[in-house]
Enzyme design. Structure first.
Site, PDB file in Angstrom:
ATOM      1  N   TRP A  99      37.066 -37.023  43.421  1.00 51.78           N
ATOM      2  CA  TRP A  99      36.823 -35.701  43.080  1.00 51.78           C
ATOM      3  C   TRP A  99      37.314 -34.841  43.115  1.00 51.78           C
ATOM      4  O   TRP A  99      37.073 -33.766  42.537  1.00 51.78           O
ATOM      5  CB  TRP A  99      35.786 -35.927  44.758  1.00 51.78           C
ATOM      6  CG  TRP A  99      35.055 -37.017  44.765  1.00 51.78           C
ATOM      7  CD1 TRP A  99      35.020 -37.827  45.905  1.00 51.78           C
ATOM      8  CD2 TRP A  99      34.255 -37.221  44.079  1.00 51.78           C
ATOM      9  NE1 TRP A  99      34.695 -39.127  45.462  1.00 51.78           N
ATOM     10  CE2 TRP A  99      33.862 -38.694  44.515  1.00 51.78           C
ATOM     11  CE3 TRP A  99      33.276 -36.895  42.978  1.00 51.78           C
ATOM     12  CZ2 TRP A  99      32.126 -39.557  44.013  1.00 51.78           C
ATOM     13  CZ3 TRP A  99      32.141 -37.651  42.156  1.00 51.78           C
ATOM     14  CH2 TRP A  99      31.696 -38.896  43.514  1.00 51.78           C
ATOM     15  N   ASP A 166      35.671 -28.334  48.848  1.00 49.97           N
ATOM     16  CA  ASP A 166      34.382 -29.120  49.421  1.00 49.97           C
ATOM     17  C   ASP A 166      34.840 -29.793  50.383  1.00 49.97           C
ATOM     18  O   ASP A 166      35.745 -31.030  50.605  1.00 49.97           O
ATOM     19  CB  ASP A 166      35.390 -30.450  47.720  1.00 49.97           C
ATOM     20  CG  ASP A 166      33.898 -31.712  47.254  1.00 49.97           C
ATOM     21  OD1 ASP A 166      33.234 -31.453  48.803  1.00 49.97           O
ATOM     22  OD2 ASP A 166      34.018 -31.937  46.992  1.00 49.97           O
ATOM     23  N   LYS A 190      26.360 -37.032  52.713  1.00 49.64           N
ATOM     24  CA  LYS A 190      27.188 -37.669  53.907  1.00 49.64           C
ATOM     25  C   LYS A 190      26.785 -37.594  55.423  1.00 49.64           C
ATOM     26  O   LYS A 190      26.355 -38.057  56.751  1.00 49.64           O
ATOM     27  CB  LYS A 190      28.350 -37.387  53.750  1.00 49.64           C
ATOM     28  CG  LYS A 190      29.122 -37.779  52.619  1.00 49.64           C
ATOM     29  CD  LYS A 190      28.683 -38.251  51.643  1.00 49.64           C
ATOM     30  CE  LYS A 190      29.558 -39.106  50.892  1.00 49.64           C
ATOM     31  NZ  LYS A 190      29.646 -38.193  49.409  1.00 49.64           N
TER      32      LYS A 190
END
Length: 357
Positions: A99, A166, A190
């Protein structure tokens, strides 16, 4: 048979969130209307949005001068939206996984990108240390938890430039000092809500400084000024997020959650280290509290498929490792009860008794 949801995302949510959202979908606040069909500009939903922002600020102890907004597009849209709003000349990135790599790729469309450090040559099995952050960078970007490789930053970085993070997979999982960050963003699927909403926490004074024109929908100021209502927001995921935030507050807030997360991770990593059939895949000091990655030891490598089948039969759902890594991954986010972690440990021990040489 009880199912234990170890999926990496979309992932386990508190039962309160699932039940409360389901009830609201059938009848929102005794209105006779479904949550899915109410106006996002109704007084009822405005109260939901206000509570979401209020709980974010309370649970994370967000200082004055920061805005909380809710957007669509997932964290992947933020990979370009952050540099669109903040990158004038140069940005620095810490490359700790898939990511982070994708975020860097998008940022290169807007200016110079400096990779201050990477663990890619070692398949991202650790978090780089002892790197230097360029003092002339517009910001420094980090990915706090790496779901695929199972590494995590456990402390807040002191950065000489605005810190962008992030936090898709570990928001509310540990206490953070928001004042050390200029921008925090993350997908909800999540630790917060179903997929479909993205949270953004931004320091207001950082905005409006780039010289480029920014499309209306991609300008953070648009959504701050319109209370996340410039266009129709993802109503159902935002409501689910509020249910999760209420649950989190009732559980004792982020400090209590951090304590529980450490307990869950510790007992599972202890079993991985003890059991001769398994081994961890990353540096011990950088092991994630959220995504526990492990493989069979070389001696028992041929039993990998057998263990996966055995674990699934025992109700362990979603423990297959990411396709780019292999092995196993137990995602133990905030809503994962300790009892489920213990069930996985029991499963590993039973398999050991059957196969250990």
């Amino acid at each position: 048979m009880k199912k234990h949801n170890f999926s990496a995302g979309p992932s386990i949510l508190p039962q309160q969130t699932i039940k409360g959202t389901a009830e609201a979908i059938l009848d929102f606040n005794n209105s006779g209307l479904s949550l899915m069909e109410i106006s996002h500009r109704s007084k009822g939903f405005q109260a939901v949005m206000d509570e979401a922002i209020e709980l974010f600020k309370e649970l994370l102890n967000i200082p004055e001068g920061y805005s909380v907004i809710f957007l669509g597009g997932g964290a992947s849209l933020q990979f370009c939206m952050a540099p669109f709003n903040l990158l004038e000349k140069k940005a620095a990135y810490l490359n700790t996984g898939t990511w982070a790599n994708k975020a860097m790729k998008e940022a290169k469309l807007f200016g110079e990108v400096v990779e201050v450090a990477t663990s890619k040559p070692d398949n991202y099995t650790y978090i780089p240390k002892n790197y230097e952050i360029p003092a002339d960078a517009d910001y420094f970007h980090i990915t706090t938890n790496n779901t695929i490789f199972g590494t995590e930053l456990h402390t807040d970085i002191d950065s000489p430039v605005p810190l962008v993070a992030d936090m898709s997979s570990d928001i509310f999982a540990r206490v953070i000092d928001v004042s050390k960050y200029g921008l925090i963003y993350g997908g909800a699927q999540k630790n917060l809500a179903p997929a479909g909403v993205t949270f953004v926490i931004v320091k207001d004074e950082l905005l409006g400084k780039v010289s480029r024109p920014i499309p209306t929908m991609l300008d953070y100021r648009t959504h701050i000024e319109n209370g996340s209502m410039f266009n129709t927001p993802p109503v159902v995921p935002i409501y689910a997020a509020v249910e999760t935030l209420r649950w989190l507050k009732a559980m004792g807030g982020v400090p209590a959650m951090e304590k529980l997360n450490k307990e869950k991770a510790t007992i599972l990593y202890n079993e991985i280290d003890r059991n001769p059939l398994f081994r961890g895949t990353c540096a011990v000091e950088d092991r994630s509290l959220m995504n526990v990655c492990f493989v069979m030891t070389d001696e028992y490598k041929d039993l990998e498929a057998d263990f996966l089948k055995f674990a699934i039969e025992k109700g362990m759902d979603g423990i297959k490792g990411h396709r780019s890594v292999g092995g196993f991954r137990a995602s133990i986010y905030n809503a994962m009860p300790k009892e489920s972690v213990q069930a996985l440990i029991d499963c590993m021990q039973e398999f050991e008794k059957q196969h250990a040489k």
